[in-house]
Design a protein around this motif. Structure first.
Motif, PDB file in Angstrom:
ATOM      1  N   ALA A   1       0.842  -1.192   0.000  1.00 22.65           N
ATOM      2  CA  ALA A   1       0.000   0.000   0.000  1.00 22.65           C
ATOM      3  C   ALA A   1       0.875   1.238   0.000  1.00 22.65           C
ATOM      4  N   HIS A   2       0.384   2.307  -0.643  1.00 23.38           N
ATOM      5  CA  HIS A   2       1.136   3.564  -0.655  1.00 23.38           C
ATOM      6  C   HIS A   2       1.452   4.034   0.752  1.00 23.38           C
ATOM      7  N   SER A   3       0.496   3.860   1.661  1.00 27.00           N
ATOM      8  CA  SER A   3       0.697   4.360   3.024  1.00 27.00           C
ATOM      9  C   SER A   3       1.883   3.692   3.705  1.00 27.00           C
ATOM     10  N   SER A   4       2.086   2.392   3.458  1.00 30.49           N
ATOM     11  CA  SER A   4       3.202   1.691   4.108  1.00 30.49           C
ATOM     12  C   SER A   4       4.543   2.074   3.505  1.00 30.49           C
ATOM     13  N   LEU A   5       4.552   2.542   2.256  1.00 28.21           N
ATOM     14  CA  LEU A   5       5.789   2.909   1.590  1.00 28.21           C
ATOM     15  C   LEU A   5       6.178   4.368   1.815  1.00 28.21           C
ATOM     16  N   LEU A   6       5.183   5.241   2.003  1.00 31.02           N
ATOM     17  CA  LEU A   6       5.440   6.679   2.040  1.00 31.02           C
ATOM     18  C   LEU A   6       5.316   7.306   3.417  1.00 31.02           C
ATOM     19  N   ALA A   7       4.515   6.718   4.299  1.00 27.04           N
ATOM     20  CA  ALA A   7       4.191   7.368   5.565  1.00 27.04           C
ATOM     21  C   ALA A   7       5.203   7.013   6.645  1.00 27.04           C
ATOM     22  N   LYS A   8       5.245   7.841   7.680  1.00 24.49           N
ATOM     23  CA  LYS A   8       6.089   7.568   8.831  1.00 24.49           C
ATOM     24  C   LYS A   8       5.601   6.313   9.538  1.00 24.49           C
ATOM     25  N   ARG A   9       6.538   5.594  10.119  1.00 26.57           N
ATOM     26  CA  ARG A   9       6.222   4.292  10.703  1.00 26.57           C
ATOM     27  C   ARG A   9       5.580   4.394  12.077  1.00 26.57           C
ATOM     28  N   ASP A  10       5.810   5.496  12.789  1.00 24.76           N
ATOM     29  CA  ASP A  10       5.245   5.603  14.130  1.00 24.76           C
ATOM     30  C   ASP A  10       3.760   5.931  14.042  1.00 24.76           C
ATOM     31  N   THR A  11       3.126   6.123  15.204  1.00 24.17           N
ATOM     32  CA  THR A  11       1.674   6.308  15.238  1.00 24.17           C
ATOM     33  C   THR A  11       1.278   7.769  15.318  1.00 24.17           C
ATOM     34  N   SER A  12       2.210   8.692  15.082  1.00 24.07           N
ATOM     35  CA  SER A  12       1.894  10.114  15.189  1.00 24.07           C
ATOM     36  C   SER A  12       1.452  10.709  13.864  1.00 24.07           C
ATOM     37  N   GLY A  13       1.388   9.859  12.824  1.00 23.82           N
ATOM     38  CA  GLY A  13       1.218  10.409  11.491  1.00 23.82           C
ATOM     39  C   GLY A  13      -0.191  10.531  10.977  1.00 23.82           C
ATOM     40  N   LEU A  14      -1.236  10.372  11.820  1.00 24.24           N
ATOM     41  CA  LEU A  14      -2.603  10.539  11.338  1.00 24.24           C
ATOM     42  C   LEU A  14      -3.070  11.957  11.621  1.00 24.24           C
ATOM     43  N   TYR A  15      -3.496  12.636  10.567  1.00 24.04           N
ATOM     44  CA  TYR A  15      -3.927  14.028  10.662  1.00 24.04           C
ATOM     45  C   TYR A  15      -5.310  14.182  10.038  1.00 24.04           C
ATOM     46  N   GLU A  16      -5.984  15.228  10.449  1.00 29.08           N
ATOM     47  CA  GLU A  16      -7.236  15.637   9.814  1.00 29.08           C
ATOM     48  C   GLU A  16      -7.129  17.100   9.443  1.00 29.08           C
ATOM     49  N   ILE A  17      -7.472  17.418   8.208  1.00 33.19           N
ATOM     50  CA  ILE A  17      -7.522  18.817   7.785  1.00 33.19           C
ATOM     51  C   ILE A  17      -8.973  19.169   7.488  1.00 33.19           C
ATOM     52  N   GLN A  18      -9.387  20.319   7.989  1.00 37.25           N
ATOM     53  CA  GLN A  18     -10.760  20.789   7.834  1.00 37.25           C
ATOM     54  C   GLN A  18     -10.755  22.114   7.090  1.00 37.25           C
ATOM     55  N   PHE A  19     -11.637  22.236   6.120  1.00 34.29           N
ATOM     56  CA  PHE A  19     -11.845  23.486   5.397  1.00 34.29           C
ATOM     57  C   PHE A  19     -13.268  23.950   5.670  1.00 34.29           C
TER      58      PHE A  19
END
Length: 259
Positions: free
Chosen positions: A33-51
Motif C-alpha cells: 500500500a502507498h501508506s506503508s511505503l510513504l508514511a512515517k512508521r510511528d503512530t503520530s502520522g494521522l492528521y485531519e484537515i478541515q476546510f
C-alpha cells in the motif's frame, strides 16, 4: 497498447519486443500500500484537515468561538488529540478557515475522540453554534510523508502557504520518490512545515505546508531554490504528475500553535 507492424518483422524481434512491452506495462505494479511505503512508521502520522467556508458576516464570531473551545475542549476529550494549527485564508478562497489536527495513536484515537465528542454537551452546543456560521465544509484524513518535517509549534509572526496538488491516480509513489530528494532544496530557511497525502476524502491529494515571514520572504526563498543544482530536475519530473494545483496563503488565528 499500440499494434506492432508485422510486415518484414522477424519472429525473434517480435518476441523480444512483446516481452519488453509487457515488462514495461508491469513496472509500476506494487504489492505494498502507498501508506506503508510513504508514511512515517510511528503512530503520530494521522492528521485531519478541515476546510470551513464561513459566512462573511460571521468570521469574527467563528474565530472567537473556536479560540475559546478548540484547545481546551479537545484536550479534555483525549490528550492524544492535538490542534496543530488554525488559520484564515488570506489569498485563495475568501472567508475560509483551515484547521489541522493530529491524532497520536492513529485511527483508534480518532475513533475514541469522535465517540466522546458525541456525548459531550459542551461540544454539541459548540457544534450547533458553529454550524450556523458555515456555508459549507470539507475534511480529509491525511498521513504524513516520512521524509517531511513533523509540524511543531512556531513563534510568529509568520504567514503560511498551503499548496495542494491533485495527482494523477497511480502516481503517488513516483511523487514521493522525487520529493524525498527535492525536499533538501527547501530547508535552508526553515520554511518546510509539513507534507501530507490523503487517505480518506478526495484521494491522490498532496498538501505541502510552508512558513514564511511575509510575501517578500516567500518570493526570495522560492527563487533561491532555482539556484540550486537539482531543483529544476525535481520540478521537471513532478509537474507531469499533477492534474491540478492550488495555493492558499494563510494567516494564523490568535490561538494557533503555529504562529
Amino acid at each position: 497498447m499500440a499494434s506492432l507492424p508485422l510486415k518484414n518483422c522477424k519472429p525473434r524481434f517480435l518476441c523480444e519486443t512483446f516481452v519488453s512491452l509487457v515488462q514495461s506495462s508491469k513496472k509500476d505494479a506494487r504489492k505494498d500500500a502507498h501508506s506503508s511505503l510513504l508514511a512515517k512508521r510511528d503512530t503520530s502520522g494521522l492528521y485531519e484537515i478541515q476546510f470551513h467556508n464561513v459566512k462573511p458576516e460571521c468570521l469574527d464570531a467563528y474565530n472567537s468561538l473556536c479560540a475559546e473551545l478548540h484547545g481546551e475542549l479537545y484536550r479534555d476529550i483525549n490528550e492524544a488529540c492535538e490542534e496543530v494549527g488554525s488559520w484564515n485564508t488570506w489569498y485563495g478562497q475568501g472567508n475560509q478557515a483551515v484547521h489541522l489536527w493530529r491524532y497520536y495513536g492513529g485511527y483508534p484515537v480518532l475513533t475514541d475522540c469522535l465517540k466522546k465528542l458525541k456525548l459531550n454537551k459542551t461540544y454539541l452546543e459548540f457544534h450547533r453554534e458553529r454550524s450556523k456560521m458555515l456555508m459549507s465544509q470539507q475534511n480529509q484524513l491525511l498521513l504524513e510523508f516520512s521524509f517531511w518535517n513533523q509540524p511543531v509549534p512556531r513563534t510568529g509572526p509568520n504567514i503560511y502557504e498551503l499548496r495542494t496538488y491533485r495527482l494523477k491516480p497511480g502516481s503517488m509513489i513516483e511523487w514521493g520518490n522525487h520529493w524525498a530528494r527535492a525536499i533538501k532544496y527547501r530547508q535552508e530557511n526553515n520554511e518546510a512545515v509539513g507534507g501530507f497525502f490523503t487517505q480518506i476524502g478526495e484521494l491522490y491529494v498532496v498538501h505541502h505546508l510552508w512558513a514564511y515571514k511575509d510575501l517578500q520572504s516567500r518570493e526570495e526563498t522560492r527563487n533561491s531554490a532555482w539556484l540550486k543544482e537539482g531543483w529544476d530536475v525535481s520540478v521537471h519530473y513532478t509537474v507531469p504528475l499533477v492534474q491540478r494545483m492550488e495555493s492558499r496563503i494563510l494567516v494564523p488565528t490568535k490561538t494557533s500553535p503555529l504562529q
